[in-house]
Design an enzyme around this catalytic site. Structure first.
Site, PDB file in Angstrom:
ATOM      1  N   ASP A   1       0.835  -1.206   0.000  1.00  0.00           N
ATOM      2  CA  ASP A   1       0.000   0.000   0.000  1.00  0.00           C
ATOM      3  C   ASP A   1       0.869   1.255   0.000  1.00  0.00           C
ATOM      4  OD1 ASP A   1      -2.331   1.456  -0.142  1.00  0.00           O
ATOM      5  OD2 ASP A   1      -2.677   1.438   2.022  1.00  0.00           O
TER       6      ASP A   1
ATOM      7  N   LYS B   1       2.033   4.752  -0.917  1.00  0.00           N
ATOM      8  CA  LYS B   1       1.506   6.013  -1.443  1.00  0.00           C
ATOM      9  C   LYS B   1       2.059   7.107  -0.539  1.00  0.00           C
ATOM     10  CE  LYS B   1      -2.795   5.182   1.060  1.00  0.00           C
ATOM     11  NZ  LYS B   1      -4.248   5.108   0.987  1.00  0.00           N
TER      12      LYS B   1
ATOM     13  N   ASN C   1       1.450   7.260   3.177  1.00  0.00           N
ATOM     14  CA  ASN C   1       2.017   6.233   4.054  1.00  0.00           C
ATOM     15  C   ASN C   1       3.523   6.364   4.196  1.00  0.00           C
ATOM     16  OD1 ASN C   1      -0.452   5.167   4.554  1.00  0.00           O
ATOM     17  ND2 ASN C   1      -0.289   3.491   3.080  1.00  0.00           N
TER      18      ASN C   1
ATOM     19  N   ASP D   1       2.072   2.498   8.308  1.00  0.00           N
ATOM     20  CA  ASP D   1       0.834   1.818   7.980  1.00  0.00           C
ATOM     21  C   ASP D   1       1.059   0.496   7.255  1.00  0.00           C
ATOM     22  OD1 ASP D   1      -1.699   0.997   7.635  1.00  0.00           O
ATOM     23  OD2 ASP D   1      -2.467   2.951   7.002  1.00  0.00           O
TER      24      ASP D   1
ATOM     25  N   THR E   1      -4.589   1.087  -3.146  1.00  0.00           N
ATOM     26  CA  THR E   1      -5.352   2.313  -3.311  1.00  0.00           C
ATOM     27  C   THR E   1      -5.596   2.457  -4.806  1.00  0.00           C
ATOM     28  OG1 THR E   1      -4.287   3.236  -1.372  1.00  0.00           O
ATOM     29  CG2 THR E   1      -5.226   4.804  -2.918  1.00  0.00           C
TER      30      THR E   1
END
Ligand code: NAG
Length: 634
Positions: A436, A438, A441, A454, A473
């Site tokens: 994840d 991005k 994070n 995260d 995402t």
């Protein structure tokens, strides 16, 4: 398989763009879909046979934002009429989209296995086709006449509602009821897209009956227990960890929450790294955390600054409601297990975990610099860029100029991207896929260095293993993740390509102001022919590295070849970059965090929080008993 073997596809629809009134039309369109191109007609027919038609009256709400569990397992295709998609942001409803004949909705929470992200309401009388996936393949106590082998995907085996086994590719189920001629002993539930080969009773008994002993061994308690232990690394050993008390003190209205924690972590934190005498060790094993400023808040969790009383050290405390964590307990346990066991200067560490009646808590490094999105927002600007004009000889300031967004300067981006490369390299070397990545994070510490934060989607992979869960995402997911044919850490290098594009351009590569529909974005991600546009100010080296990260075939993606992460580090965009200095934190971060970076966000947060203090809702004794059972090892 013999001629009577057949393929059964249980769930999975994505990207349906079709007009349909009849089942026949629905079916003939299905076979043209991106993800269905590899499926035969018979399979499509079976999917359509699973769908039913539902009339909807104007004003009716089909999907409610925040719904989860059973309420989030339906997918709808509009047959007639109009629908509005509404999103609640800070207590205000925004209309974000409309859906008409042929449009699909509800797929995001199916793919992400998460609560509904928006509300969908009919604005006229309407009708929809409904597909209810996440379905039970076989049901405990039911009668069966089929045997199944998993071709793709993952399924849970449940007995009395409790998970007793997990099944993966090549695993089989359903043989008992056929061999013993008795009701099904367990429920098998698809938890990812699941494709199974099936055999009917007669063929099964004739072909596989003689192999009973081999099959029985595969289902023996030893094999099953081993598998379950692997899936829950925190399992029984964690259970035996001695407990200790953690107190959370609130300033303002005096209040103390008493939590169950773990002795080893409490002792370590109280010591603050120093040696403790035996006397001290026995005196008082409580850990006291004083809650401070609210740092962030999501749908299911909030993060506060806390101070540990005996050493004065500050941390970030993440709190999750058990009721919400129950939607995806695996994610919570993965995050707990992974963040406790990693140690890298650019990965967020967890120092303790504990729980009270309503919440789960994890204590992390405090990252006062906000996140990479805050930095990007502070650095991004609109520039005027001269456009090359073949028909004119105008030069310099007379050349026509175009306004466009630019993100961070390349030298600044290089520092952040490089730090993430080192963090991902470490995670991958330890068999962990982050899944994840991005800017939100990527957290910034007080000096301006970064840490990946995260780990809610991070996954510990077996050597050579693949995973199928759709997560991430929308604008960032890798094609192999969207396609659901199994993937590994390759997805992280793809998302690094997206992140690099975002920090350099302040835009996403697959979305445009006009197209934010997640399904359209995902179609572009998997579509080889959809070209990524690079702004003219971007250097050739940056463009080249991004295009090698955004390679749709995982085997050809930079980072996935023989040289692994070394290939990325050796790319010309990093020419002359001192990797050793960065790894040793001897490099001056290009930007020191500024108070203003996240001040606006924090002020909004404090405001929203004043308006609506979130306290645990009342829970029934049954609910609380369920939470205790699921989270007893947390
Ligand atoms: C990950 O997947 C890629 C392609 O899908 C494959 O080539 C590679 O060997 C896999 N790596 C591991 C460690 O399993």
């Amino acid at each position: 398989m013999t001629a009577s073997g057949s393929v059964l596809l249980l769930i999975w629809l994505i990207g349906i763009q079709l007009t349909l009134c009849s089942r026949h039309e629905l079916q003939s369109s299905l076979v043209n879909l991106l993800l269905f191109s590899r499926l035969d007609r018979g399979t499509a027919q079976r999917i359509v046979a699973h769908m039913y038609m539902l009339p909807v009256t104007a004003g009716e709400i089909l999907i409610q934002q925040g719904d989860s569990g059973d309420a989030a397992t339906k997918l709808f295709v509009v047959r007639s009429g109009k629908f509005e998609v509404l999103e609640r942001r800070k207590d205000v409803m925004f209309k974000v989209n409309t859906k008409e004949r042929g449009d699909v909705f509800g797929e995001i929470s199916l793919m992400y296995d998460c609560p509904r992200s928006a509300t969908v309401a009919a604005t006229t009388d309407a009708s929809v086709w409904v597909l209810e996936p996440g379905c039970d393949v076989i049901v405990e106590g039911g009668l069966g006449d089929k045997f199944y082998v998993i071709k793709e995907g993952e399924a849970q085996v449940l007995q009395g509602g409790k998970e007793v086994n997990r099944l993966f590719r090549s695993d089989f189920f359903g043989e008992q009821a056929l061999l013993q001629d008795e009701p099904r002993r367990a429920t098998v539930r698809a938890i990812t897209p699941l494709v199974c080969l099936t055999l009917d009773r007669r063929t099964f008994v004739a072909v596989l009956g003689p192999l009973q002993d081999i099959m029985a061994k595969e289902k023996s308690p030893e094999v099953v227990n081993q598998r379950m232990a692997k899936l829950k690394p925190q399992g029984s050993a964690a259970h035996r960890r001695p407990g200790a008390e953690v107190l959370i003190k609130f300033t303002g209205p005096q209040r103390i929450i008493v939590c169950d924690g773990h002795m080893d972590e409490v002792v370590e934190l109280r010591r603050g790294g120093a040696k403790m005498t035996d006397d001290q060790r026995d005196v008082d094993k409580k850990l006291v955390l004083v809650e401070g400023e609210l740092l962030g808040e999501g749908a299911f969790s909030r993060v506060c600054r806390v101070t540990e009383e005996s050493t004065g050290r500050v941390f970030a405390l993440k709190r999750m409601a058990k009721s919400a964590a129950l939607q995806c307990p695996d994610h919570v346990f993965c995050e707990q297990h992974i963040t406790r066991n990693i140690a890298h200067p650019f990965c967020l560490r967890q120092y303790a975990s504990f729980k009270d009646n309503f919440h789960l808590y994890m204590l992390f490094d405090l990252m006062p610099g906000g996140d990479l999105m805050d930095v990007l927002v502070a650095e991004a600007k609109v520039i005027k860029y001269p456009i090359a004009d073949k028909n004119s000889l105008r030069k310099g300031c007379l050349a026509p100029k175009m306004k466009m967004w630019q993100g961070m300067e390349e030298h600044m981006s290089r520092f952040y991207v490089a730090s993430i490369v080192l963090a991902l390299e470490y995670l991958h070397d330890n068999g962990i896929a982050f899944r994840d990545l991005k800017p939100e994070n990527v957290l910034i510490d007080g000096q301006g260095y970064v840490k990946l934060g995260d780990f809610g989607f991070a996954k510990q992979m077996d050597a050579g293993g693949r995973t199928y869960t759709f997560c991430g995402t929308p604008g960032y997911v890798a094609p192999e993740n969207v396609l659901g044919r199994g993937y590994n850490h390759s997805v992280d290098w793809w998302t690094l390509g997206v992140l690099m594009y975002v920090v350099l351009t302040a835009r996403q590569p697959f979305t445009s102001p006009k197209t934010q529909d997640p399904m359209e974005v995902m179609r572009r991600i998997v579509d080889d022919r959809w070209p990524i546009k690079y702004p003219p100010y971007m250097s050739d080296e940056a463009r080249d590295l991004i295009s090698k990260l955004l390679e749709r075939k995982p085997v050809k993606r930079i980072g996935m070849m023989q040289g692994r992460a070394r290939d990325i580090k050796a790319h010309p965009w990093f020419a002359g970059f001192d990797w050793d200095a960065l790894a040793a934190r001897r490099m001056d971060p290009p930007r020191k965090p500024k108070e203003t970076d996240s001040s606006k966000r924090k002020a909004e947060l404090a405001e929203a929080h004043r308006a609506e203090p979130r306290e645990p809702a009342n829970a029934s004794p049954q609910e609380m008993a369920e939470w205790d059972r699921v989270f007893k090892d947390f």
